[in-house]
Design a protein around this motif. Structure first.
Motif, PDB file in Angstrom:
ATOM      1  N   PRO A 113       8.553 -27.757  18.170  1.00 16.84           N
ATOM      2  CA  PRO A 113       9.711 -28.182  18.961  1.00 16.84           C
ATOM      3  C   PRO A 113       9.730 -29.693  19.142  1.00 16.84           C
ATOM      4  O   PRO A 113       8.826 -30.403  18.687  1.00 16.84           O
ATOM      5  CB  PRO A 113       9.491 -27.465  20.302  1.00 16.84           C
ATOM      6  N   VAL A 114      10.743 -30.183  19.825  1.00 15.48           N
ATOM      7  CA  VAL A 114      10.942 -31.624  19.958  1.00 15.48           C
ATOM      8  C   VAL A 114       9.766 -32.319  20.643  1.00 15.48           C
ATOM      9  O   VAL A 114       9.466 -33.477  20.349  1.00 15.48           O
ATOM     10  CB  VAL A 114      12.263 -31.910  20.710  1.00 15.48           C
ATOM     11  N   HIS A 127       8.989 -32.156  13.576  1.00 14.25           N
ATOM     12  CA  HIS A 127      10.184 -31.544  14.176  1.00 14.25           C
ATOM     13  C   HIS A 127      11.451 -32.203  13.650  1.00 14.25           C
ATOM     14  O   HIS A 127      12.382 -31.514  13.211  1.00 14.25           O
ATOM     15  CB  HIS A 127      10.136 -31.672  15.701  1.00 14.25           C
ATOM     16  N   LYS A 131      14.189 -30.236  11.175  1.00 13.05           N
ATOM     17  CA  LYS A 131      15.532 -29.980  11.722  1.00 13.05           C
ATOM     18  C   LYS A 131      16.605 -30.650  10.864  1.00 13.05           C
ATOM     19  O   LYS A 131      17.635 -30.040  10.557  1.00 13.05           O
ATOM     20  CB  LYS A 131      15.617 -30.466  13.167  1.00 13.05           C
ATOM     21  N   ARG A 147      17.865 -19.045  10.108  1.00  8.99           N
ATOM     22  CA  ARG A 147      17.348 -19.327  11.462  1.00  8.99           C
ATOM     23  C   ARG A 147      16.239 -20.374  11.401  1.00  8.99           C
ATOM     24  O   ARG A 147      15.389 -20.352  10.502  1.00  8.99           O
ATOM     25  CB  ARG A 147      16.833 -18.029  12.089  1.00  8.99           C
ATOM     26  N   LEU A 148      16.260 -21.286  12.389  1.00 12.18           N
ATOM     27  CA  LEU A 148      15.209 -22.284  12.562  1.00 12.18           C
ATOM     28  C   LEU A 148      14.583 -22.067  13.933  1.00 12.18           C
ATOM     29  O   LEU A 148      15.270 -22.097  14.959  1.00 12.18           O
ATOM     30  CB  LEU A 148      15.788 -23.699  12.471  1.00 12.18           C
ATOM     31  N   PHE A 150      11.144 -22.739  16.702  1.00 16.04           N
ATOM     32  CA  PHE A 150      10.103 -23.694  17.076  1.00 16.04           C
ATOM     33  C   PHE A 150       9.039 -23.024  17.934  1.00 16.04           C
ATOM     34  O   PHE A 150       9.340 -22.488  19.004  1.00 16.04           O
ATOM     35  CB  PHE A 150      10.709 -24.865  17.856  1.00 16.04           C
ATOM     36  N   SER A 171       8.044 -25.800  27.160  1.00 18.25           N
ATOM     37  CA  SER A 171       9.499 -25.662  27.133  1.00 18.25           C
ATOM     38  C   SER A 171       9.978 -24.958  28.392  1.00 18.25           C
ATOM     39  O   SER A 171       9.307 -24.045  28.888  1.00 18.25           O
ATOM     40  CB  SER A 171       9.941 -24.847  25.909  1.00 18.25           C
ATOM     41  N   GLU A 220      11.355 -21.266  20.640  1.00 21.30           N
ATOM     42  CA  GLU A 220      12.742 -21.666  20.800  1.00 21.30           C
ATOM     43  C   GLU A 220      13.439 -21.361  19.474  1.00 21.30           C
ATOM     44  O   GLU A 220      12.813 -21.416  18.416  1.00 21.30           O
ATOM     45  CB  GLU A 220      12.873 -23.154  21.082  1.00 21.30           C
ATOM     46  N   TYR A 222      16.740 -22.681  17.308  1.00 21.24           N
ATOM     47  CA  TYR A 222      17.694 -23.775  17.281  1.00 21.24           C
ATOM     48  C   TYR A 222      19.139 -23.285  17.240  1.00 21.24           C
ATOM     49  O   TYR A 222      19.494 -22.426  16.428  1.00 21.24           O
ATOM     50  CB  TYR A 222      17.416 -24.662  16.068  1.00 21.24           C
ATOM     51  N   GLN A 223      19.945 -23.802  18.170  1.00 14.73           N
ATOM     52  CA  GLN A 223      21.371 -23.511  18.276  1.00 14.73           C
ATOM     53  C   GLN A 223      21.660 -22.025  18.479  1.00 14.73           C
ATOM     54  O   GLN A 223      22.723 -21.531  18.104  1.00 14.73           O
ATOM     55  CB  GLN A 223      22.124 -24.051  17.053  1.00 14.73           C
TER      56      GLN A 223
END
Length: 238
Positions: A113-114, A127, A131, A147-148, A150, A171, A220, A222-223
């Motif tokens: 993740p970020v 990350h 992405k 799908r992406l 994290f 998170s 997580e 993404y989107q």
């Protein structure tokens, strides 16, 4: 389905996702691991009196043992400069990642993740690269990408108190989209994978990896927003 895990270092796959990878293989999915470096720059090399190159060879051999323990569909270990990804032209890293994704054509990609979980700069670069490549390839017509996800740790309190050498990033609960429950046999597989890293046992103990993971691995997505969280990373895609 084809699931591709992309991490910067050896042992990233064993510090959490290994039991999930094992589950996915049991479920009939194809699971691939792509590691950008051989991890030779680790400080452990000083204790062993090894050069960066020699340490990289040692860690690669340890990864081969992990590959056998998990029974991965495929594993590729690249040799980008460990601990120096932030100093590279990110476009060069993107080329490497993009080429491997095109080779595997996965439906699901998993990375950091970020916040990178550990906050280490190689993880943060990873990350951003993954992405960007994921979005660029989808826009470019790589329709197999669905799908992406994290790998992360949940923040179970407003201000988590931590002690010890390793201060992990978390998170927020509302960002968790998938919670994979682990069976006793999955946890045993994680322990076996971690034990493959002979040179890293002190680090593994200091980090309390098994205790920190517990009986659930969190992601997580993404989107995507899943409430309640999915039970598997492939849910809703098949």
């Amino acid at each position: 389905m084809r699931i591709l895990y992309i991490f910067p270092h050896p042992d990233d796959e064993s510090f959490g996702p290994a039991p999930v990878m094992w589950q996915q293989l049991e479920q009939g999915h194809q699971v691939y691991l792509f590691t950008l470096t051989r991890g030779g720059a680790t400080k452990v090399r000083h204790e062993l009196g090894l050069s960066v190159e020699e340490m990289g060879d040692v860690r690669y051999k340890e990864m081969l043992a992990v590959e056998r323990v998990l029974g991965l569909t495929g594993m590729t270990v690249f040799d980008l400069p460990d601990s120096k990804l932030a100093e590279m032209d990110p476009r060069e890293i993107e080329k490497v990642v993009k080429a491997h994704i095109r080779q595997i054509e996965p439906q699901v990609i998993v990375s950091y993740p970020v916040h990178g979980v550990s906050g280490f700069h190689d993880h943060l670069v990873m990350h951003a690269v993954v992405k960007r490549v994921f979005l660029e390839m989808k826009e470019g017509g790589s329709d197999y990408l669905k799908r992406l996800a994290f790998l992360t740790l949940p923040n179970k309190t407003e201000q988590p108190l931590q002690s010890g050498k390793f201060l992990m990033k978390h998170s927020r609960p509302d960002l968790i989209d998938c919670e994979v429950k682990l069976r006793p046999e999955d946890i045993e597989i994680m322990k076996k994978a971690l034990n493959c890293y002979d040179t890293y046992q002190d680090v593994i103990k200091q980090a309390n990896v098994v205790e920190s993971i517990g009986d659930t691995v969190y992601f997580e997505i993404y989107q995507e927003d899943h409430k309640p969280p999915l039970a598997n990373l492939t849910d809703g895609l098949e």
